[in-house]
Design an enzyme around this catalytic site. Structure first.
Site, PDB file in Angstrom:
ATOM      1  N   GLY A 134      -1.180  -8.815  -1.107  1.00  0.00           N
ATOM      2  CA  GLY A 134      -2.650  -9.103  -0.529  1.00  0.00           C
ATOM      3  C   GLY A 134      -3.586  -9.560  -1.501  1.00  0.00           C
ATOM      4  O   GLY A 134      -4.301 -10.493  -1.516  1.00  0.00           O
ATOM      5  N   LYS A 135      -3.670  -8.753  -2.683  1.00  0.00           N
ATOM      6  CA  LYS A 135      -4.520  -9.041  -3.759  1.00  0.00           C
ATOM      7  C   LYS A 135      -3.935 -10.164  -4.760  1.00  0.00           C
ATOM      8  O   LYS A 135      -4.823 -10.806  -5.135  1.00  0.00           O
ATOM      9  CB  LYS A 135      -4.708  -7.729  -4.630  1.00  0.00           C
ATOM     10  CG  LYS A 135      -5.362  -6.598  -3.606  1.00  0.00           C
ATOM     11  CD  LYS A 135      -5.298  -5.320  -4.455  1.00  0.00           C
ATOM     12  CE  LYS A 135      -5.858  -4.168  -3.416  1.00  0.00           C
ATOM     13  NZ  LYS A 135      -4.802  -3.751  -2.532  1.00  0.00           N
ATOM     14  N   CYS A 180       1.304  -3.722  -9.951  1.00  0.00           N
ATOM     15  CA  CYS A 180       1.510  -2.969  -8.798  1.00  0.00           C
ATOM     16  C   CYS A 180       1.156  -3.800  -7.551  1.00  0.00           C
ATOM     17  O   CYS A 180       0.301  -3.388  -6.710  1.00  0.00           O
ATOM     18  CB  CYS A 180       0.832  -1.603  -8.667  1.00  0.00           C
ATOM     19  SG  CYS A 180       1.250  -0.615  -9.988  1.00  0.00           S
ATOM     20  N   ALA A 181       1.725  -5.025  -7.491  1.00  0.00           N
ATOM     21  CA  ALA A 181       1.172  -6.200  -6.576  1.00  0.00           C
ATOM     22  C   ALA A 181       1.667  -6.175  -5.273  1.00  0.00           C
ATOM     23  O   ALA A 181       0.684  -6.863  -4.629  1.00  0.00           O
ATOM     24  CB  ALA A 181       1.430  -7.629  -7.607  1.00  0.00           C
ATOM     25  N   ALA A 182       2.876  -5.742  -5.234  1.00  0.00           N
ATOM     26  CA  ALA A 182       3.531  -6.078  -3.787  1.00  0.00           C
ATOM     27  C   ALA A 182       3.122  -5.172  -2.750  1.00  0.00           C
ATOM     28  O   ALA A 182       2.445  -4.049  -3.033  1.00  0.00           O
ATOM     29  CB  ALA A 182       4.981  -5.811  -4.086  1.00  0.00           C
ATOM     30  N   PRO A 183       2.841  -5.566  -1.520  1.00  0.00           N
ATOM     31  CA  PRO A 183       3.345  -7.007  -0.984  1.00  0.00           C
ATOM     32  C   PRO A 183       2.377  -7.870  -1.167  1.00  0.00           C
ATOM     33  O   PRO A 183       2.810  -9.160  -0.800  1.00  0.00           O
ATOM     34  CB  PRO A 183       3.567  -6.646   0.483  1.00  0.00           C
ATOM     35  CG  PRO A 183       2.470  -5.616   0.715  1.00  0.00           C
ATOM     36  CD  PRO A 183       2.354  -4.548  -0.350  1.00  0.00           C
ATOM     37  N   ASP A 220       5.742  -6.019 -10.091  1.00  0.00           N
ATOM     38  CA  ASP A 220       5.847  -4.643  -9.445  1.00  0.00           C
ATOM     39  C   ASP A 220       7.433  -4.437  -9.459  1.00  0.00           C
ATOM     40  O   ASP A 220       8.240  -5.225  -9.756  1.00  0.00           O
ATOM     41  CB  ASP A 220       5.624  -4.842  -7.838  1.00  0.00           C
ATOM     42  CG  ASP A 220       5.376  -3.647  -6.945  1.00  0.00           C
ATOM     43  OD1 ASP A 220       4.393  -3.477  -6.441  1.00  0.00           O
ATOM     44  OD2 ASP A 220       6.475  -3.113  -6.980  1.00  0.00           O
ATOM     45  N   ASP A 237      -3.718  -1.774  -9.080  1.00  0.00           N
ATOM     46  CA  ASP A 237      -3.990  -1.504  -7.881  1.00  0.00           C
ATOM     47  C   ASP A 237      -2.877  -0.291  -7.585  1.00  0.00           C
ATOM     48  O   ASP A 237      -1.489  -0.519  -7.234  1.00  0.00           O
ATOM     49  CB  ASP A 237      -3.655  -2.293  -6.742  1.00  0.00           C
ATOM     50  CG  ASP A 237      -3.727  -1.699  -5.349  1.00  0.00           C
ATOM     51  OD1 ASP A 237      -4.572  -0.836  -5.038  1.00  0.00           O
ATOM     52  OD2 ASP A 237      -3.116  -2.308  -4.364  1.00  0.00           O
ATOM     53  N   CYS A 249      -5.907   3.364  -2.886  1.00  0.00           N
ATOM     54  CA  CYS A 249      -6.447   3.654  -1.702  1.00  0.00           C
ATOM     55  C   CYS A 249      -6.122   5.420  -1.149  1.00  0.00           C
ATOM     56  O   CYS A 249      -5.502   5.592  -0.455  1.00  0.00           O
ATOM     57  CB  CYS A 249      -5.427   2.940  -0.478  1.00  0.00           C
ATOM     58  SG  CYS A 249      -3.669   3.133  -0.761  1.00  0.00           S
TER      59      CYS A 249
END
Ligand code: SAM
Length: 425
Positions: A246-247, A241-244, A262, A304, A357
């Site tokens: 930052g991590k 679940c990488a997009a956009p 993603d 994430d 989050c």
């Protein structure tokens, strides 16, 4: 060949198109439950950048102060206006400008009246005029919507409500993550952790040192913690679940060999742009994680997970109005499925970081407890105080829960839940 339709020039007086766009944004969030950011392009079509910015500012400020705006409107109308009446939307837009954004009263109402063309203009004009003559003001800090206050009070108590109300009052500061903490660009701002710079909410950022060279990217300090907890690169990591991205950028900068996965092609396009700008590299995979699996186990995974995003209400006040218990339950179920799949892909002795989050325990503490109860091959790997900003401590069980009242003096933090687990050997 068909010619493209010419863009119709607006018949509206100056200033009105931006308010119409604000109305479309509020309608999308409040009546259709859509995300404010996701609607910006559609609602702002054909508008100059300044007007788009104004439409966004009006809509976001309205969402920060909706219960208080509605209380004023209800106090000045004899018969209550329905929640979805155009007149109520027009009044919210006029009032928020006059009372919170510093727009002169005559301009606030003159640009709102065309929004009720063919409707109760007189009523809107009358209610606005009455409130202005009475010297109406909005309370500081703003009041949270009742369902949110009840939910968060049950989870976190009185103090959180006070802190969240203070946090929603103003747009939050801008945090930058630096590609290389040791060769930091020359950016004036506060640093709350190595590799971090905090700027004022309204600081212009594209002109800052290091932008063109990709020396930094915008990322809330709390959002940077999950990847920090994986430390310097020690092999192969899956950023799920990488997009956009930052991590992904953090992990690549820390020396990990990253595969970023993603399901959203458009969000992954932004991830690839981010990689290109910063000169960092990662393998990018477009796939649904409920179907995809890696060829072999990896050293570490960062999940994430998609969530209600209620922890980022300072930046996205729409979540205060469109996130319902049903969405939280739906997200929690998806997180559980993703977590169970990801858990099988970590090699024995490897690390799994789970983050959301969200300020909802169902997506954090309760999710983790359910996972650990089912997966005795995992143990919690306690986060150490020195892995967090000064003033933020790990929870007694070694997980991390950031709350809006933390680091309040320095501009606050988004709400995140983070757990680091290790797969038994
Ligand atoms: C919290 S955001 C990720 C933010 C990102 N990690 C970052 O730091 O920029 C959650 C992401 O989950 C993705 N997602 C949701 N369901 C998914 C699925 N079934 N498979 C893969 N990705 C999914 C969404 O497209 C979204 O980009």
């Amino acid at each position: 060949m068909r010619r493209p339709e010419p863009v119709k020039p607006s018949q509206d007086p100056p200033g009105v198109p931006a308010r119409r766009a604000a109305l479309r944004l509020l309608d999308a969030v409040l009546r259709r439950g859509l995300a404010l950011e996701a609607e910006l392009d559609r609602a702002g079509q054909g508008l100059a950048p300044n007007d788009r910015g104004l439409a966004h500012a009006i809509a976001a400020e309205t969402l920060r102060r909706l219960p208080d705006l509605d209380a004023l409107i209800d106090g000045a109308t004899q018969r209550p206006l329905p929640d979805d009446a155009k007149a109520r939307f027009a009044l919210r837009i006029a009032l928020v400008q006059a009372l919170a954004l510093g727009t002169p009263h005559h301009a606030a109402i003159a640009t709102a009246l065309p929004l009720v063309e063919g409707g109760p203009r007189k009523l809107v004009h009358g209610v606005f005029g009455t409130l202005m003559r009475q010297g109406a003001t909005l309370p500081e800090p703003p009041t949270l919507p009742d369902p949110v206050a009840l939910r968060w009070h049950a989870a976190w108590g009185d103090q959180l409500i006070e802190d969240a109300e203070r946090a929603v009052a103003v747009p939050p500061p801008i945090d930058l993550s630096l590609r290389d903490a040791a060769a930091a660009p020359d950016i004036p701002g506060a640093s709350l952790m190595p590799g971090h710079v905090r700027l004022d909410a309204r600081a212009p950022i594209t002109g800052l040192d290091g932008y063109a060279e990709g020396g930094w990217w915008v990322q809330d300090l709390a959002a940077s913690l999950p990847a920090r907890l994986l430390g310097v690169g020690k092999g192969r990591v899956l950023d799920l679940c990488a997009a956009p991205g930052g991590k992904t950028l953090q992990l690549a900068a820390a020396g990990w060999d990253v595969t970023a996965v993603d399901v959203s092609e458009s969000r992954l396009a932004r991830l690839s742009e981010n990689l290109a700008r910063t000169g960092l590299s990662a393998e990018v995979v477009t796939a649904d994680l409920l179907k995809w699996r890696p060829a072999e186990p990896v050293d570490a995974i960062l999940l994430d997970a998609p969530c209600s995003a209620t922890g980022i209400f300072r930046r996205h006040p729409d979540v205060l109005h469109r996130v319902r218990p049903s969405l939280i339950a739906e997200m929690a179920e998806l997180q559980a499925r993703l977590l169970t799949r990801a858990a099988a892909w970590v090699r024995p002795g490897g690390v799994l970081v789970y983050a959301t989050c969200s300020l909802e325990p169902k997506e954090g503490e309760e999710q983790l407890a359910a996972f650990l109860a089912e997966h005795d091959e995992y143990t919690l790997d306690s986060v150490r105080p020195d892995e967090l900003p000064e003033g933020v401590a790990p929870r007694p069980d070694g997980t991390v829960r950031t709350l809006p009242g933390m680091l309040a003096e320095q501009g606050g933090l988004d709400g995140f839940f983070i757990a680091r687990m290790r797969r038994r050997l």
